[in-house]
Design a protein around this motif. Structure first.
Motif, PDB file in Angstrom:
ATOM      1  N   UNK A 137       0.685  -1.269  -0.143  1.00 26.25           N
ATOM      2  CA  UNK A 137       0.040  -0.034   0.028  1.00 26.25           C
ATOM      3  C   UNK A 137       0.881   1.102   0.035  1.00 26.25           C
ATOM      4  N   UNK A 138       2.094   1.311   0.612  1.00 26.13           N
ATOM      5  CA  UNK A 138       2.773   2.450   0.697  1.00 26.13           C
ATOM      6  C   UNK A 138       3.459   2.452  -0.767  1.00 26.13           C
ATOM      7  N   UNK A 143      -3.114  -0.303  -6.503  1.00 20.59           N
ATOM      8  CA  UNK A 143      -3.111  -0.741  -7.862  1.00 20.59           C
ATOM      9  C   UNK A 143      -2.227  -2.157  -7.893  1.00 20.59           C
ATOM     10  N   UNK A 144      -1.660  -2.771  -6.841  1.00 19.42           N
ATOM     11  CA  UNK A 144      -1.150  -4.264  -6.829  1.00 19.42           C
ATOM     12  C   UNK A 144      -2.150  -5.226  -6.067  1.00 19.42           C
ATOM     13  N   UNK A 145      -2.328  -6.125  -6.708  1.00 21.30           N
ATOM     14  CA  UNK A 145      -3.502  -6.993  -6.417  1.00 21.30           C
ATOM     15  C   UNK A 145      -2.821  -8.099  -5.441  1.00 21.30           C
ATOM     16  N   UNK A 146      -3.550  -9.087  -4.817  1.00 17.83           N
ATOM     17  CA  UNK A 146      -2.964  -9.804  -3.598  1.00 17.83           C
ATOM     18  C   UNK A 146      -3.401 -11.263  -3.891  1.00 17.83           C
ATOM     19  N   UNK A 147      -2.680 -12.106  -3.966  1.00 16.51           N
ATOM     20  CA  UNK A 147      -3.221 -13.625  -3.859  1.00 16.51           C
ATOM     21  C   UNK A 147      -3.639 -14.147  -2.465  1.00 16.51           C
ATOM     22  N   UNK A 175      -8.818  -6.439   2.513  1.00 18.49           N
ATOM     23  CA  UNK A 175     -10.113  -5.779   2.629  1.00 18.49           C
ATOM     24  C   UNK A 175      -9.694  -4.455   3.041  1.00 18.49           C
ATOM     25  N   UNK A 176      -9.417  -4.431   4.439  1.00 11.29           N
ATOM     26  CA  UNK A 176      -9.239  -3.285   5.262  1.00 11.29           C
ATOM     27  C   UNK A 176      -8.337  -2.267   4.426  1.00 11.29           C
ATOM     28  N   UNK A 177      -7.408  -2.581   3.754  1.00 11.44           N
ATOM     29  CA  UNK A 177      -6.411  -1.744   2.900  1.00 11.44           C
ATOM     30  C   UNK A 177      -7.194  -1.246   1.467  1.00 11.44           C
TER      31      UNK A 177
END
Length: 270
Positions: A137-138, A143-147, A175-177
């Motif tokens: 997030x920083x 923009x970057x997804x996460x598996x 979800x929180x981010x």
């Protein structure tokens, strides 16, 4: 009824020549639309350009490596799990490892990864997962997804165990981010060479919803020039199905369109 979009993601790109070529075959076949890169492998600099050329055909992700090629890979998978769950992998320790691997990805690909996951799913363990969320997030905002590794359906004990080793906690953090995550997860099995991979593939594809992800591990036959590969025979079996036309036929018969990370949303599993 609209077609389901499901992503087939090939892990371990850059591990060695045979694996990298096998994954490129599957991308070129129009079946695999994501691959996760091992940027600490000595073979990665050689194979990154061929992948960069296919950036329009597939999402390119970082396969976070803690226990294969990393200089800090002194722990086994079991060792990492034990250390993480006794609080011995603090976020402050993990964050620089993640930063350096993202830097290595960007140097060769010329941009940020489309998503991040982890070799043997170690991106989801305590200490590491918090660092992953903070660093992503920083650096990249949303923009970057996460598996994530949570399955919405029963897909065997091994799949269930993987999901319980941090999958739900990572999904909640994502979800929180506000990070995009896959809506379901499949592709876990024991890598036995005798497995009927086409049969497994069909079952996974039938059960996955829109925005689901199926991981795979295709590779060509051949020796390795980097490290021993304990699942080479299974990789060759997967490659025969994924690059040989059977998988494309299955996708068409099941009315599935190869998906991308952009199909995901922030509403992970319940």
């Amino acid at each position: 009824m609209s077609r389901r979009r499901i992503q087939l993601c090939a892990d371990d790109y850059g591990f060695d020549r045979a694996i990298s070529l096998g994954i490129l075959d599957c991308i070129d076949a129009g079946v695999v639309t994501a691959t996760s890169c091992m940027v600490l492998s000595p073979a990665w600099p050689h194979w990154a350009p061929a992948l960069k050329e296919r950036g329009a055909q597939a999402d390119l992700g970082l396969h976070l490596d803690l226990n294969e090629f990393a200089h800090y890979a002194s722990r086994s998978l079991k060792g990492w799990l034990l250390a993480a769950y006794r609080g011995a992998v603090p976020q402050a320790l993990a964050a620089p490892w993640i930063e350096s691997q993202l830097d290595a990805f960007e140097r060769r690909i010329g941009r940020a990864p489309d998503y991040v996951d982890g070799h043997q799913h170690l991106h989801q363990i305590p200490g590491v997962r918090e660092a992953v969320l903070q660093v992503l997030t920083r650096r990249y905002g949303h923009a970057c997804a996460l598996r994530i590794t949570c399955s919405r359906h029963w897909r065997g004990a091994k799949a269930a165990l993987i999901g319980r080793l941090g999958g739900r906690a990572l999904a909640a953090g994502a979800r929180a981010e506000g990070l995009r995550v896959n809506r379901d997860f499949a592709g876990v099995y024991d890598f036995e060479p005798a497995t009927d991979y086409r049969e497994r593939l069909e079952a996974w594809l039938r059960s996955l919803p829109e925005g689901g992800l199926m991981m795979c591990h295709p590779g060509r036959a051949g020796s390795t020039e980097t490290r021993a590969d304990g699942i080479r025979a299974a990789r060759v079996n997967e490659h025969a199905v994924l690059a040989g036309g059977q998988a494309l036929g299955l996708l068409q018969s099941l009315d599935i369109e190869p998906g991308r990370c952009r199909d995901w949303d922030v509403a992970g599993p319940d």
